[in-house]
Design an enzyme around this catalytic site. Structure first.
Site, short mmCIF file in Angstrom:
data_model
loop_
_atom_site.label_atom_id
_atom_site.label_comp_id
_atom_site.label_asym_id
_atom_site.label_seq_id
_atom_site.Cartn_x
_atom_site.Cartn_y
_atom_site.Cartn_z
N PRO A 17 5.79 4.35 5.46
CA PRO A 17 5.49 5.41 6.41
C PRO A 17 4.05 5.42 6.90
O PRO A 17 3.13 5.10 6.15
CB PRO A 17 5.79 6.70 5.63
CG PRO A 17 5.75 6.30 4.20
CD PRO A 17 6.19 4.88 4.15
N ARG A 25 -5.03 5.39 12.96
CA ARG A 25 -5.01 6.25 11.78
C ARG A 25 -6.19 5.95 10.86
O ARG A 25 -6.30 4.83 10.34
CB ARG A 25 -3.70 5.93 11.05
CG ARG A 25 -3.56 6.56 9.70
CD ARG A 25 -2.39 5.96 8.94
NE ARG A 25 -2.25 6.64 7.69
CZ ARG A 25 -1.65 6.15 6.62
NH1 ARG A 25 -1.11 4.93 6.67
NH2 ARG A 25 -1.57 6.84 5.52
N GLU A 105 3.40 -6.12 -4.15
CA GLU A 105 2.98 -4.85 -3.55
C GLU A 105 1.59 -5.03 -2.93
O GLU A 105 0.70 -5.57 -3.59
CB GLU A 105 2.93 -3.79 -4.66
CG GLU A 105 2.43 -2.44 -4.20
CD GLU A 105 2.27 -1.46 -5.39
OE1 GLU A 105 2.70 -1.78 -6.52
OE2 GLU A 105 1.68 -0.40 -5.17
N HIS A 107 -1.64 -3.21 -0.46
CA HIS A 107 -2.27 -2.03 0.15
C HIS A 107 -3.51 -2.47 0.91
O HIS A 107 -4.26 -3.32 0.42
CB HIS A 107 -2.67 -1.00 -0.91
CG HIS A 107 -1.51 -0.48 -1.68
ND1 HIS A 107 -0.65 0.45 -1.16
CD2 HIS A 107 -1.04 -0.81 -2.90
CE1 HIS A 107 0.31 0.68 -2.03
NE2 HIS A 107 0.10 -0.07 -3.11
N LEU A 108 -3.71 -1.86 2.06
CA LEU A 108 -4.93 -2.13 2.82
C LEU A 108 -6.15 -1.63 2.04
O LEU A 108 -7.15 -2.33 1.92
CB LEU A 108 -4.86 -1.42 4.18
CG LEU A 108 -3.74 -1.91 5.10
CD1 LEU A 108 -3.16 -0.78 5.91
CD2 LEU A 108 -4.24 -3.02 5.99
C1 DQA Z 1 -1.72 2.57 1.60
C2 DQA Z 1 -2.30 3.50 0.53
C3 DQA Z 1 -1.43 4.73 0.36
O1 DQA Z 1 -2.00 5.59 -0.62
C4 DQA Z 1 -1.30 5.49 1.66
O2 DQA Z 1 -0.44 6.60 1.53
C5 DQA Z 1 -0.89 4.62 2.79
C6 DQA Z 1 -1.49 3.29 2.91
C7 DQA Z 1 -2.66 1.37 1.90
O3 DQA Z 1 -2.19 0.41 2.50
O4 DQA Z 1 -3.85 1.40 1.54
O5 DQA Z 1 -0.13 5.02 3.67
O6 DQA Z 1 -0.50 2.04 1.13
#
Ligand code: DQA
Length: 153
Positions: A17, A25, A105, A107-108
């Site tokens: 999401p 964003r 997994e 994350h940015l």
């Molecule tokens: C995220 C980190 C999550 O905590 C956050 O809700 C996101 C982006 C990231 O890519 O850093 O939507 O997954």
């Protein structure tokens, strides 16, 4: 000169999401690249690695779960940025555990340097590993990691 044909790998790349809002964003946290631009980088990397990728973004937990189920016999690996579902979704965690497809997994941002509610991932225990904090590069590193993992199994 001998050429080596690599077995074709297909990798599913899932974005959770709000990642459709990338570029707009919270750019201080997530950078200025749009999801489209990140996917173009992923396609370039996939070509370099000689793998196929399919990318999907959804703001809906059930769509992500259905897509993970449909990955059986179709994809050999998954790269997922579950977004906020990282911290809430037992359903996505159980889907990944259920399909038994090796998953990375990504994350940015570095979730461990942020608010404490982001420090727990429901996904991490069912993933091969987690990559975060490198912006868009986390995805490219994640793709490289899953491909190398699958090729060395
Ligand atoms: C995220 C980190 C999550 O905590 C956050 O809700 C996101 C982006 C990231 O890519 O850093 O939507 O997954």
């Amino acid at each position: 000169m001998a050429t080596q044909k690599l077995p074709q790998l297909s990798i599913l790349v899932l974005h959770g999401p709000n990642l459709n809002l990338l570029g707009h964003r919270e750019p201080d946290t997530y950078g200025y690249l749009t999801l489209n631009q990140i996917e173009l980088l992923l396609f370039e990397e996939a070509q370099r690695l000689q793998v196929e990728i399919f990318c999907l973004q959804s703001n809906h937990e059930g769509v992500l779960i259905d897509t993970i189920h449909q990955a059986i016999d179709k994809y050999q690996g998954i790269v997922i940025n579950p977004g906020a579902y990282t911290h809430t979704s037992v359903g996505i965690r159980d889907a990944i555990a259920g399909v038994k497809i090796p998953t990375v997994e990504v994350h940015l941002s570095n979730i461990y340097r942020r608010e404490s509610f982001r420090h727990h991932s429901y996904i991490a225990p069912v993933a091969i590993g987690q990559i975060g904090g490198f912006g868009a590069n986390s995805y490219l590193l994640g793709l490289r990691a899953i491909v190398e993992y699958l090729r060395t199994q």
